[in-house]
Enzyme design. Structure first.
Site, mmCIF file in Angstrom:
data_model
loop_
_atom_site.group_PDB
_atom_site.id
_atom_site.type_symbol
_atom_site.label_atom_id
_atom_site.label_comp_id
_atom_site.label_asym_id
_atom_site.label_seq_id
_atom_site.Cartn_x
_atom_site.Cartn_y
_atom_site.Cartn_z
ATOM 1 N N ASP A 1 3.875 0.485 -8.121
ATOM 2 C CA ASP A 1 3.958 1.271 -6.890
ATOM 3 C C ASP A 1 4.757 0.526 -5.816
ATOM 4 O O ASP A 1 4.816 -0.702 -5.823
ATOM 5 C CB ASP A 1 2.558 1.512 -6.300
ATOM 6 C CG ASP A 1 1.678 2.337 -7.203
ATOM 7 O OD1 ASP A 1 2.224 3.046 -8.066
ATOM 8 O OD2 ASP A 1 0.452 2.255 -7.039
HETATM 9 N N1 URA Z 1 -2.076 0.432 -10.776
HETATM 10 C C1 URA Z 1 -1.830 0.866 -9.542
HETATM 11 O O1 URA Z 1 -2.681 1.469 -8.913
HETATM 12 N N2 URA Z 1 -0.615 0.621 -9.022
HETATM 13 C C2 URA Z 1 0.351 -0.067 -9.657
HETATM 14 O O2 URA Z 1 1.429 -0.277 -9.121
HETATM 15 C C3 URA Z 1 0.070 -0.502 -10.951
HETATM 16 C C4 URA Z 1 -1.153 -0.239 -11.491
#
Ligand code: URA
Length: 233
Positions: free
Chosen positions: A101
């Site tokens: 993310d």
């Molecule tokens: N889980 C999440 O919530 N975000 C990420 O970027 C990777 C795994």
């Protein structure tokens, strides 16, 4: 070289997906739509996919990046936000394998090896992914055990995870969690399911690969042994 291999070697997609592109009429050779899956590309052929000329990369490169927060895991962002691809040397065009993310930091692989990338993203080859999360509030052992057993994250029950409570202060807890799937925002949704909001999230491990002492924003090339490891899985 057979046309689907040529497309995959150009880092566009896998051989199987390349066949689909050909069948969909998205591939041109010397200006004409190519519909023959068995076509062998000649040395002076000009091959285009979706209107862009492609060429097999002369060499495959594999980077491990310590992604900072505030970067998009993509090769393009319509809002013009910073891209992870801007953080690796631009000797050849690479793309990220999997996704972190915008607000997640840590271990991310970038490569121009379309075959390997597609293989790694296939659910059959899911690697263990280890994250360190800072979450609001004090996570009890009972809640950690629920997380480890599997929680419902909205129509999906997560498979067993390894959970370690690392430390806490008055308002937050640092938790290491290793998961085996890669659903969208999975770690954040798992903590939501036990009532703890994630405020910081870093991926520290992917299979055998570790982020180690690599500083945020820096990348390194994978060693030949690490590349072999990824290909063997
Ligand atoms: N889980 C999440 O919530 N975000 C990420 O970027 C990777 C795994």
């Amino acid at each position: 070289m057979r046309i689907n291999k040529y497309i995959a070697a150009s880092g566009v997609t896998s051989r199987r997906k390349a066949d689909e592109l050909i069948e969909a009429g998205k591939v041109k050779v010397n200006g004409a739509v190519m519909t023959s899956l068995g076509y062998h590309v000649q040395d002076d052929d000009v091959v285009e996919v979706n209107g862009s000329r492609i060429k097999p990369a002369t060499k495959m490169v594999y980077y491990l990046l310590n992604k900072p927060t505030g970067y998009v895991t993509s090769t393009y962002d319509k809002e013009g936000r910073p891209l992870v691809t801007e953080l690796v040397p631009d000797e050849v065009r690479v793309f990220p394998v999997g996704r972190l993310d915008y607000n997640t930091s840590g271990l991310l692989i970038l490569t121009n090896d379309g075959e390997l990338s597609n293989k790694l993203m296939h659910p059959k080859h899911e690697f263990d992914k280890t994250y360190v999360a800072r979450v609001i509030g004090i996570v009890t052992r009972a809640k950690a055990a629920r997380l480890a057993k599997g929680v419902d994250i909205g129509g999906f029950k997560t498979s067993p995870a390894e959970v370690k409570l690392l430390r806490h202060d008055r308002n937050s807890t640092l938790v290491e969690i290793t998961i085996h799937e890669g659903k969208n925002r999975q770690v954040r949704r798992m903590f939501d399911a036990i009532g703890h909001e994630v405020v910081e999230l870093e991926r520290v491990g992917l299979g055998n690969l570790k982020i180690g002492k690599l500083s945020t924003g820096m990348c390194r090339k994978l060693s030949p042994a690490e590349v072999e490891y990824l290909k063997r899985v």
